[in-house]
Design a protein around this motif. Sequence first.
Motif, PDB file in Angstrom:
ATOM      1  N   TYR A 133       6.237   9.486  -7.281  1.00 19.39           N
ATOM      2  CA  TYR A 133       6.351  10.792  -7.931  1.00 19.39           C
ATOM      3  C   TYR A 133       5.165  11.680  -7.561  1.00 19.39           C
ATOM      4  O   TYR A 133       5.307  12.892  -7.453  1.00 19.39           O
ATOM      5  N   LYS A 134       4.015  11.070  -7.326  1.00 22.31           N
ATOM      6  CA  LYS A 134       2.857  11.841  -6.850  1.00 22.31           C
ATOM      7  C   LYS A 134       3.131  12.395  -5.459  1.00 22.31           C
ATOM      8  O   LYS A 134       2.822  13.552  -5.168  1.00 22.31           O
ATOM      9  N   SER A 146       0.836  -1.201   0.000  1.00 21.69           N
ATOM     10  CA  SER A 146       0.000   0.000   0.000  1.00 21.69           C
ATOM     11  C   SER A 146       0.868   1.248   0.000  1.00 21.69           C
ATOM     12  O   SER A 146       2.069   1.188   0.248  1.00 21.69           O
ATOM     13  N   SER A 147       0.226   2.366  -0.274  1.00 21.33           N
ATOM     14  CA  SER A 147       0.901   3.656  -0.177  1.00 21.33           C
ATOM     15  C   SER A 147      -0.124   4.674   0.271  1.00 21.33           C
ATOM     16  O   SER A 147      -1.298   4.590  -0.071  1.00 21.33           O
ATOM     17  N   VAL A 187      11.074   1.255  -4.740  1.00 21.50           N
ATOM     18  CA  VAL A 187      10.081   2.307  -4.515  1.00 21.50           C
ATOM     19  C   VAL A 187      10.087   3.309  -5.667  1.00 21.50           C
ATOM     20  O   VAL A 187       9.035   3.779  -6.095  1.00 21.50           O
ATOM     21  N   PHE A 188      11.263   3.607  -6.223  1.00 22.63           N
ATOM     22  CA  PHE A 188      11.328   4.568  -7.326  1.00 22.63           C
ATOM     23  C   PHE A 188      10.783   4.005  -8.639  1.00 22.63           C
ATOM     24  O   PHE A 188      10.650   4.727  -9.610  1.00 22.63           O
ATOM     25  N   SER A 189      10.434   2.737  -8.655  1.00 23.42           N
ATOM     26  CA  SER A 189       9.774   2.179  -9.836  1.00 23.42           C
ATOM     27  C   SER A 189       8.258   2.350  -9.760  1.00 23.42           C
ATOM     28  O   SER A 189       7.555   2.003 -10.696  1.00 23.42           O
ATOM     29  N   LEU A 190       7.765   2.892  -8.658  1.00 23.44           N
ATOM     30  CA  LEU A 190       6.322   3.049  -8.442  1.00 23.44           C
ATOM     31  C   LEU A 190       5.862   4.461  -8.787  1.00 23.44           C
ATOM     32  O   LEU A 190       6.413   5.435  -8.261  1.00 23.44           O
TER      33      LEU A 190
END
Length: 136
Positions: free
Chosen positions: A116-117, A67-68, A109-112
């Motif tokens: 960036y949002k 989740s995020s 994480v930087f692939s998600l």
Amino acid sequence: MPKDGFKSITLSEIVYNKFYNIYKENKVYLTMKGINSFAGYITYMLEDIMEKDKESSRYFPKLKKISSDNDRIILQDNIKNRIIEVIFRNNEPYCLFCEEKNCFHIGFVFSLPEVYKILNKNGVKYTINKSAGGEI
């Protein structure tokens, strides 16, 4: 009816317009890559996404986003059999498990896209170049 050898799909007008606007904005660049039509652009984008998904499943079967929310991303690390929490401190990701700013979890994480949002929401201007296949 589509021509022989082709199928049609239905998109919402909002989704169609979003992709069409990106196509129009990047038409010159896309033409240089051999993409000469909107249908060609959609095909290119779908193939690119499928390839990235295939590669990502090859290299990242060990990690999965659970989740995020706001300034935190929760991951499942199948190697360590642990839940990993990555938070943002001063607009930089920080892995609470590794206690580092640069680890395997941070790379994942930087692939998600939601990263960036989160960064954009906090005033850090990262953009994804959609015409280049999602590169940053």
